[in-house]
Write an enzyme that holds these catalytic residues in place. Structure first.
Site, PDB file in Angstrom:
ATOM      1  N   HIS A 161     -11.013 -28.037 -28.477  1.00 28.70           N
ATOM      2  CA  HIS A 161     -10.913 -26.736 -29.142  1.00 28.70           C
ATOM      3  C   HIS A 161      -9.560 -26.487 -29.801  1.00 28.70           C
ATOM      4  CE1 HIS A 161     -14.827 -25.830 -27.810  1.00 28.70           C
ATOM      5  NE2 HIS A 161     -14.560 -25.310 -26.641  1.00 28.70           N
ATOM      6  N   HIS A 233     -16.625 -18.820 -30.044  1.00 33.20           N
ATOM      7  CA  HIS A 233     -16.876 -19.235 -28.663  1.00 33.20           C
ATOM      8  C   HIS A 233     -17.222 -18.032 -27.778  1.00 33.20           C
ATOM      9  CE1 HIS A 233     -16.540 -21.500 -24.927  1.00 33.20           C
ATOM     10  NE2 HIS A 233     -16.307 -22.609 -25.618  1.00 33.20           N
ATOM     11  N   GLU A 365     -22.669 -22.320 -29.505  1.00 35.83           N
ATOM     12  CA  GLU A 365     -21.622 -22.514 -30.499  1.00 35.83           C
ATOM     13  C   GLU A 365     -22.164 -23.384 -31.642  1.00 35.83           C
ATOM     14  OE1 GLU A 365     -18.246 -24.144 -28.118  1.00 35.83           O
ATOM     15  OE2 GLU A 365     -19.637 -23.570 -26.523  1.00 35.83           O
TER      16      GLU A 365
END
Length: 403
Positions: A161, A233, A365
């Site tokens: 991420h 997210h 996601e």
């Protein structure tokens, strides 16, 4: 746990919709807290189209940067709150089948929650935009145009991420859009940030429509070739405090394959059929029906959508039987990561005093596939100079009568 604050919430709803009280005050607050929240309001913008977007202080980062909370409300009373810290959705109020509103995302009432040691340690990325690359890159390395790049590693030996300080941990420039119930967020990531090549300019626009849709438009440009994979997210729980966890949610995924992963959740390159396995959500299935059969303690897998084109198509549907809430997901992306909240461990208490235990929330996601820079057969995530990265995702909310 049943939401003990429902009656208090109902009393404050009309004031909130009128723009007087923020959702941070609405959920389980005392009168003193409500007064403090009113005092924190900094501005309410209203344009010629009559669109009102409230702005209020959300707190300061540890570096002393001021952050702002933006409140959008549509004609049906649905409300979304977003902060410029991480371009993060902090609250999303939607009605159930009885018309009672509830907050269906996991988050905090103020910036301090996102700064707490418990949150920073566990790193759940509640509601944030993650980037420059959402999901994992193996060993924090990739080769592009003959040059190897080394990224920050923050998930064991892997990159996750965007790294140690990804897009979720920076303050974005924010601008309410005239004539639209929307806020545009911009972040310029300098060349070399977290190991990535090129200066990347990212723009994310959140729009709340009168059809109870959250529309997220992503754009990015670069001055040097670089991987890009932006996503939101958000963790969702459509029961909004009316159930102990999210395992009773009924999920349908329009995906007949998934990317097989190794023990560190890195795709091996194999695309495997879901039919006849615990990974099969092509027909409606409760999250908890087979979750204990999934290696690793739950779902944390990228599903390959049956339609991998760049057109907008339905990727998923989620139904919560207790409240009747329904969420549909539409996207231009080729994949969707289904995560069943396996790493929530009860150490975080969020909005309304709810303790976020294992499987309390789930995430869907929309994305390109994990580790694509190291998997040439996966759809490319490389953005070149002169090109524009453009994707759209819509989360549409409705209700269904009891079955």
């Amino acid at each position: 746990m049943k939401n003990k604050n429902k009656q208090i919430n109902k009393q404050f709803l009309m004031l909130m919709l009128a723009g007087t009280i923020g959702a941070g005050s609405l959920w389980g607050c005392s009168s003193q807290q409500a007064t403090e929240d009113i005092a924190a309001v900094t501005a309410t913008t209203e344009d010629e189209a009559g669109v009102q977007i409230k702005q209020e202080s959300f707190g300061k980062t540890k570096e002393g940067e001021e952050t702002t909370l933006y409140t959008l409300t549509n004609a049906k009373g649905m409300q979304m709150q977003i902060t410029d810290y991480g371009a993060t959705i902090t609250s999303l109020l939607t009605p159930d089948r009885e018309g009672e509103v509830g907050d269906v995302v996991l988050g905090f009432d103020s910036l301090s929650g996102y700064m707490s040691p418990e949150y920073v340690k566990s790193g759940p990325y509640f509601g944030a935009i993650v980037g420059r690359y959402g999901n994992r890159i193996a060993d924090g390395k990739f080769t592009l145009n003959g040059q190897e790049y080394t990224l920050a590693t923050n998930d064991g030996e892997n990159h996750l991420h965007g790294g140690v300080k990804g897009f979720d941990k920076v303050v974005w420039e924010a601008e309410p859009l005239p004539g639209q119930n929307a806020v545009r967020f911009k972040y310029v990531s300098p060349d070399g940030e977290e190991g990535y090549p090129g200066t990347l300019t990212s723009i994310v626009t959140y729009t709340l429509t009168d059809d109870n849709e959250i529309k997220i438009d992503y754009e990015a440009t670069t001055d040097k070739a670089t991987p890009v994979n932006l996503t939101n997210h958000s963790y969702l729980n459509l029961a909004a405090g009316e159930a102990e966890d999210a395992l009773g949610h009924i999920v349908t995924l329009n995906a007949d394959k998934y990317t097989v992963v190794d023990e560190t959740l890195i795709p091996t390159g194999e695309l495997r059929d879901v039919k006849g396995t615990v990974m099969d959500f092509t027909t409606p299935q409760a999250i908890g029906a087979r979750v204990n059969q999934v290696e690793g303690g739950g779902y944390d897998h990228n599903y390959v959508l049956t339609d991998t084109s760049e057109k907008l198509k339905k990727a998923a549907t989620v139904y919560e039987p207790t409240t009747g809430r329904v969420m549909e997901v539409f996207t231009t992306e080729p994949g969707i990561q289904f995560y069943s909240g396996n790493f929530l461990d009860g150490t975080i208490t969020g909005s309304g005093g709810e303790t976020y235990r294992k499987h309390y929330g789930f995430a869907l996601e929309t994305q390109h596939f994990p580790n694509s820079p190291n998997q040439p057969k996966f759809p490319s995530t490389i953005l070149e100079p002169g090109e524009t990265y453009e994707t759209t995702t819509i989360y549409k909310f409705s209700t269904r009568d009891e079955e």
